[in-house]
Design a protein around this motif. Structure first.
Motif, PDB file in Angstrom:
ATOM      1  N   UNK A 170       0.944  -0.901  -0.321  1.00  0.00           N
ATOM      2  CA  UNK A 170       0.357   0.044   0.652  1.00  0.00           C
ATOM      3  C   UNK A 170       1.214   0.863   0.398  1.00  0.00           C
ATOM      4  N   UNK A 171       0.240   2.125  -0.120  1.00  0.00           N
ATOM      5  CA  UNK A 171       1.129   3.597  -0.191  1.00  0.00           C
ATOM      6  C   UNK A 171       1.575   3.539   1.052  1.00  0.00           C
ATOM      7  N   UNK A 172       2.891   4.441   1.450  1.00  0.00           N
ATOM      8  CA  UNK A 172       3.498   4.644   2.152  1.00  0.00           C
ATOM      9  C   UNK A 172       2.820   5.467   3.554  1.00  0.00           C
ATOM     10  N   UNK A 173       2.793   5.372   5.160  1.00  0.00           N
ATOM     11  CA  UNK A 173       2.311   5.358   6.303  1.00  0.00           C
ATOM     12  C   UNK A 173       3.318   5.965   6.922  1.00  0.00           C
ATOM     13  N   UNK A 174       3.332   7.541   7.470  1.00  0.00           N
ATOM     14  CA  UNK A 174       4.047   7.958   8.376  1.00  0.00           C
ATOM     15  C   UNK A 174       4.637   6.999   9.679  1.00  0.00           C
ATOM     16  N   UNK A 175       5.557   7.194  10.100  1.00  0.00           N
ATOM     17  CA  UNK A 175       5.424   6.320  11.213  1.00  0.00           C
ATOM     18  C   UNK A 175       4.946   6.752  12.747  1.00  0.00           C
ATOM     19  N   UNK A 176       4.721   5.657  13.596  1.00  0.00           N
ATOM     20  CA  UNK A 176       4.824   6.338  14.922  1.00  0.00           C
ATOM     21  C   UNK A 176       5.994   6.985  14.751  1.00  0.00           C
ATOM     22  N   UNK A 177       5.200   8.254  16.217  1.00  0.00           N
ATOM     23  CA  UNK A 177       6.473   8.919  16.374  1.00  0.00           C
ATOM     24  C   UNK A 177       7.424   9.322  18.156  1.00  0.00           C
ATOM     25  N   UNK A 178       8.089   8.006  17.575  1.00  0.00           N
ATOM     26  CA  UNK A 178       8.658   8.229  18.805  1.00  0.00           C
ATOM     27  C   UNK A 178       9.482   8.767  19.837  1.00  0.00           C
ATOM     28  N   UNK A 179      10.806   9.238  18.831  1.00  0.00           N
ATOM     29  CA  UNK A 179      11.875  10.099  19.688  1.00  0.00           C
ATOM     30  C   UNK A 179      11.423  11.414  18.627  1.00  0.00           C
ATOM     31  N   UNK A 180      10.697  12.299  18.075  1.00  0.00           N
ATOM     32  CA  UNK A 180      10.235  13.387  17.903  1.00  0.00           C
ATOM     33  C   UNK A 180      11.180  13.873  16.039  1.00  0.00           C
ATOM     34  N   UNK A 181      11.335  14.991  16.568  1.00  0.00           N
ATOM     35  CA  UNK A 181      11.936  15.087  15.940  1.00  0.00           C
ATOM     36  C   UNK A 181      13.397  14.508  15.078  1.00  0.00           C
ATOM     37  N   UNK A 182      14.291  13.756  16.499  1.00  0.00           N
ATOM     38  CA  UNK A 182      14.920  13.317  15.747  1.00  0.00           C
ATOM     39  C   UNK A 182      15.230  12.150  14.604  1.00  0.00           C
ATOM     40  N   UNK A 183      14.168  11.317  14.693  1.00  0.00           N
ATOM     41  CA  UNK A 183      13.802  10.417  12.728  1.00  0.00           C
ATOM     42  C   UNK A 183      12.459  10.479  12.802  1.00  0.00           C
ATOM     43  N   UNK A 184      12.599   9.742  11.132  1.00  0.00           N
ATOM     44  CA  UNK A 184      11.977  10.077  10.010  1.00  0.00           C
ATOM     45  C   UNK A 184      11.911   8.830  10.187  1.00  0.00           C
ATOM     46  N   UNK A 185      10.697   8.624   9.862  1.00  0.00           N
ATOM     47  CA  UNK A 185      10.098   6.927  10.125  1.00  0.00           C
ATOM     48  C   UNK A 185       8.568   6.641   9.557  1.00  0.00           C
ATOM     49  N   UNK A 186       9.064   6.085   8.190  1.00  0.00           N
ATOM     50  CA  UNK A 186       8.354   5.419   7.449  1.00  0.00           C
ATOM     51  C   UNK A 186       7.458   3.654   7.411  1.00  0.00           C
ATOM     52  N   UNK A 187       6.188   3.462   7.113  1.00  0.00           N
ATOM     53  CA  UNK A 187       6.071   2.018   7.410  1.00  0.00           C
ATOM     54  C   UNK A 187       5.354   1.817   6.096  1.00  0.00           C
ATOM     55  N   UNK A 188       5.430   0.364   5.771  1.00  0.00           N
ATOM     56  CA  UNK A 188       4.951   0.011   3.904  1.00  0.00           C
ATOM     57  C   UNK A 188       4.434  -1.055   4.721  1.00  0.00           C
ATOM     58  N   UNK A 189       2.883  -1.389   4.277  1.00  0.00           N
ATOM     59  CA  UNK A 189       2.414  -2.724   4.641  1.00  0.00           C
ATOM     60  C   UNK A 189       1.690  -3.289   3.081  1.00  0.00           C
ATOM     61  N   UNK A 190       1.620  -4.863   3.287  1.00  0.00           N
ATOM     62  CA  UNK A 190       1.262  -5.296   2.046  1.00  0.00           C
ATOM     63  C   UNK A 190      -0.268  -4.546   1.480  1.00  0.00           C
ATOM     64  N   UNK A 191      -0.238  -5.053   0.547  1.00  0.00           N
ATOM     65  CA  UNK A 191      -1.396  -4.832  -0.391  1.00  0.00           C
ATOM     66  C   UNK A 191      -2.503  -5.479  -0.185  1.00  0.00           C
ATOM     67  N   UNK A 192      -2.583  -6.592   0.131  1.00  0.00           N
ATOM     68  CA  UNK A 192      -3.052  -7.602   0.210  1.00  0.00           C
ATOM     69  C   UNK A 192      -4.021  -7.766   1.974  1.00  0.00           C
ATOM     70  N   UNK A 193      -5.060  -8.538   1.833  1.00  0.00           N
ATOM     71  CA  UNK A 193      -5.949  -8.130   3.045  1.00  0.00           C
ATOM     72  C   UNK A 193      -6.624  -9.086   3.519  1.00  0.00           C
ATOM     73  N   UNK A 194      -6.330 -10.822   2.989  1.00  0.00           N
ATOM     74  CA  UNK A 194      -6.788 -11.075   2.622  1.00  0.00           C
ATOM     75  C   UNK A 194      -6.836 -12.131   4.009  1.00  0.00           C
ATOM     76  N   UNK A 195      -6.144 -11.950   5.159  1.00  0.00           N
ATOM     77  CA  UNK A 195      -5.670 -12.451   6.337  1.00  0.00           C
ATOM     78  C   UNK A 195      -4.895 -11.130   7.523  1.00  0.00           C
TER      79      UNK A 195
END
Length: 187
Positions: free
Chosen positions: A72-97
């Motif tokens: 799927x299109x990426x989503x910004x990751x959970x902000x754990x440490x603030x301005x010192x981290x840039x994070x991103x998550x990509x999930x599989x597109x198939x949601x059948x399970x």
């Protein structure tokens, strides 16, 4: 701390999927606006001293190749440490399970974040060489389904973790190290 954040993020993803939450996000770029010009696939330069937009460092195709399936299109990751981290998550597109398959990608402002000694000895698979990243680099494993790389490049720490929903995650090691080298050229 990252593992706690990963666990929280994974739990929220599963909870959202189970309850039907989520849906399409509000338009946040020209990519979401009908008739607008598409943005470049990846950003190749980063202003000195700034953290990059982690979601712009890999295209959907590159993330899909890393995960071994469409994403799927990426989503910004959970902000754990603030301005010192840039994070991103990509999930599989198939949601059948409800089996989780995702990429968690973070760029930290300094090499001091998440160094080798932040891991338990059993979580380190071994050292690895990342082209374009002359600092130390090592492979990690978390549980039965996640493998990652942690490396330093241009004064920053980068982590890429891949959680698979089928098979042995260590089968993704070559793809992870190639992706790490690609990201090193974009920082």
């Amino acid at each position: 701390m990252r593992k706690l954040a990963a666990g929280v993020a994974a739990g929220l993803i599963v909870l959202a999927a189970a309850t039907g939450c989520g849906g399409d996000p509000a338009p946040s770029s020209t990519r979401d606006t009908p008739g607008a010009a598409a943005p470049p696939a990846v950003r190749t330069t980063v202003a000195q001293g700034d953290l990059p937009d982690a979601c712009a460092l890999l295209s959907l195709e590159e993330a899909g190749a890393l995960l071994g399936k469409a994403v799927k299109p990426p989503q910004p990751a959970l902000d754990v440490i603030g301005a010192d981290e840039a994070g991103c998550d990509w999930q599989k597109a198939d949601e059948d399970n409800f089996r989780l398959a995702l990429i968690q990608f973070s760029v930290y402002r300094s090499e001091r974040y998440l160094p080798r000694d932040a891991y338990k000895p059993g979580e380190i698979i071994g050292d690895v060489t990342i082209a374009g990243a002359p600092g130390t680099a090592f492979l990690t494993r978390s549980g039965k389904t996640t493998v990652g790389v942690n490396y330093a490049v241009k004064g920053r720490r980068v982590t890429i973790d891949v959680t698979v929903d089928d098979g042995d995650p260590t089968a993704r090691v070559d793809a992870i190290t190639k992706t790490a080298a690609l990201v090193a050229t974009r920082l």
